[in-house]
Design an enzyme around this catalytic site. Sequence first.
Site, short mmCIF file in Angstrom:
data_model
loop_
_atom_site.label_atom_id
_atom_site.label_comp_id
_atom_site.label_asym_id
_atom_site.label_seq_id
_atom_site.Cartn_x
_atom_site.Cartn_y
_atom_site.Cartn_z
N ASP A 170 0.84 -1.21 0.00
CA ASP A 170 0.00 0.00 0.00
C ASP A 170 0.87 1.26 0.00
O ASP A 170 1.63 1.49 0.94
CB ASP A 170 -0.91 0.00 1.23
CG ASP A 170 -2.07 0.97 1.12
OD1 ASP A 170 -1.86 2.09 0.61
OD2 ASP A 170 -3.19 0.62 1.54
N HIS A 201 -2.61 -0.20 -2.76
CA HIS A 201 -3.83 0.46 -2.31
C HIS A 201 -4.93 0.33 -3.37
O HIS A 201 -4.68 0.42 -4.56
CB HIS A 201 -3.52 1.94 -2.06
CG HIS A 201 -4.63 2.70 -1.40
ND1 HIS A 201 -4.90 2.58 -0.05
CD2 HIS A 201 -5.55 3.55 -1.90
CE1 HIS A 201 -5.91 3.36 0.24
NE2 HIS A 201 -6.34 3.96 -0.85
#
Length: 232
Positions: A170, A201
């Site tokens: 992420d 993400h």
Amino acid sequence: MSGQDIEINGPDGAFSGYLATPASGTGPGIVVIQEIFGVNKVMRDICDDLAAKGFIALCPDLFWRLEPGIQITDKTEEEWQKAFDLFGKFDVDAGIVDIDATIEYLRGMDGCTGKVGAVGYCLGGLLAYLTATRTDADASVGFYGVNIHEKLDEMEQIKKPLMLHIAREDEFVPLEAQSQIETVLSRNENVVLHIYEGRDHAFAREGGAHYHAEDAKTANARTLEFFQANLG
């Protein structure tokens, strides 16, 4: 199944939300918590999908204090700038007040069983975590929540089931923050963590730059099973 825009009266004023109801007209409620793009097609599609699976899904407009009715995409630089601007100005504490009002709205609906959960993405992932710490939602799920590590002191308030989907790569949640989240939250028996190695993400945002069909399918299946188990 039908979807419509409705109005929710919260402690700080009225705001809109997108409501999708199953064909049966009855079911547990789920608050769908927006990303930084508002109550857009992605969020509405998630509500429609949950309604098709038997839930009453409601996505509240959490940006209403800043600018009501935001529905932007992740497709242009201009929209990203707008989204990050809204994210920067957003009051998380006020957002939870609105989510709490949305939970109450669902519980008050004729067709709702009284059980209400929440699922959030990105900014909504953080808010789903805080929904678990600050509201009486029956079950909460967060996808790649941002800044959860800053709120870990609220961990002991989690009394109902919480599931978090964490993207290992992420770009907005460094490994150090992920490590803190895993270490602290593993101490609460109500929390289930799923790590997605190699994912970035928003891997579950259909059509997004980091969309990964297989892992999105896995995460969505885990979420559905979790809600079916905890919302009945």
